[in-house]
Design a protein around this motif. Structure first.
Motif: not given
Length: 357
Positions: A58-66
């Protein structure tokens, strides 16, 4: 003497983890239906013991979204090429969503024509391949699941990152007595996600997993990430990695030949390609007869003579099924550093923390 690498792990109930993960995704711009798909796939990996491809992503996916490297609201589009061939354009959305639509399409074609093939382009990481195999199994279908991925593996004899540690997966329904056949494996000695997991937990890795940036074997996950993963079986593993790139990258029109972006790199779109096949198992005999033959195969495999020191022989996918049954009751184990990383994501979008009980 206790293992110095072993940390205290805290079990999180799957339902609590499901609620938390879905809320994080929705708060970051994912529609509720798509968030449900992504959440189910991530927790399926956690339940099966494939922690490297579960909610810790989740943290890596959310950073990609940001960083605008992944579009959480993208809607996949379908192009029906022939009655048995389709292509899905993920439009840089979640790989889980595009692959779910792709397998659904492959299954629908196979139900009519016996086989369905789907190529997926402009996608992202879709986690554990076994969830797609399970999607086909739920429809009584056999399946092949291919994807390419970011460079981590050398061509045999090389030392530069070129091919992805891209899993090959396939499955077939079992009968009443036997287990379904679920094979999901990377062409490397170990999945690269296990390196990241060891790094998060401050653990060493076996020396036969990877080379450091200088081409030497290492047990340090940080140094391993500067180098390359080692292919299983030497040139055989390297050949499988090339095969994944041919079917998933070259064929689909997505990135290939070392140009897929690492899912932990939020600087640009990943452009991952996938290739899915669904096959109706009763093409040449009744489904009942097919499942009976699968039962016989299962019993022959698990009942075969054991080598010295082996207590039990498992069918492919069976260990993960046993782990799922265990974790559904006991919960999913996380190191405190992993829980803290997830809770930092919660703080960014005002979602309630995961609570360690």
């Amino acid at each position: 003497m206790p293992d110095p690498n072993q940390q205290d792990l805290h079990n999180i109930h799957p339902s609590d983890l499901h609620t938390f993960t879905k809320q994080i995704l929705i708060a970051n711009g994912t529609s509720p239906p798509d968030a449900e798909i992504v959440t189910k796939c991530l927790i399926a990996a956690d339940l099966r013991g494939v922690d490297t491809h579960g909610t810790n992503r989740i943290p890596s996916y959310m950073e990609r979204i940001r960083q605008k490297a992944l579009n959480p609201s993208a809607i996949p589009t379908i192009n029906q090429v022939t009655p048995v061939v389709g292509q899905v354009d993920a439009h840089n959305g979640f790989g889980f969503v595009a692959a779910h639509e792709g397998m659904k399409l492959a299954i629908s074609m196979a139900q009519i024509y016996g086989i369905g093939m789907v190529s997926i382009k402009h996608s992202n990481h879709f986690g554990m391949s076994a969830w797609l195999v399970q999607q086909a199994l739920d429809a009584d279908m056999m399946s092949l699941v291919f994807t390419n991925s970011s460079p981590a593996l050398p061509a045999w004899g090389g030392r530069e990152k070129l091919m992805g540690v891209s899993p090959i997966a396939c499955g077939a329904p079992g009968g009443e007595d036997g287990k379904p056949f679920i094979l999901d494996m990377a062409p490397s000695v170990a999945a690269r996600g296990k390196i990241y997991k060891a790094l998060r937990r401050g653990e060493k890795i076996p020396q036969d997993w990877a080379l450091d940036g200088e081409g030497n074997r290492t047990d340090d996950p940080a140094e391993a990430l500067k180098g390359v993963m080692l292919p299983m079986g030497g040139p055989k593993g390297s050949g499988l990695a090339v095969m994944m790139d041919v079917f998933s990258g070259v064929l689909s029109g997505s990135a290939f030949a070392g140009h897929v972006t690492n899912p932990y790199d939020p600087s640009r779109e990943a452009d991952v390609g996938h290739f899915l096949v669904a096959i109706k198992p009763d093409l040449f005999m009744s489904l009942e007869e097919f499942k009976g033959r699968m039962d016989y195969l299962y019993k022959r495999v698990v009942g075969s003579e054991k080598m010295a020191g082996v207590e039990r022989i498992y069918f492919p996918g069976e260990i993960e099924m046993i782990m799922e049954e265990k974790r559904l009751v006991e919960g999913i184990p996380f190191a405190m550093a992993e829980i803290e990383g997830l809770n930092r994501e919660a703080d960014l979008v005002n979602v309630e923390h995961l609570i360690v009980k």
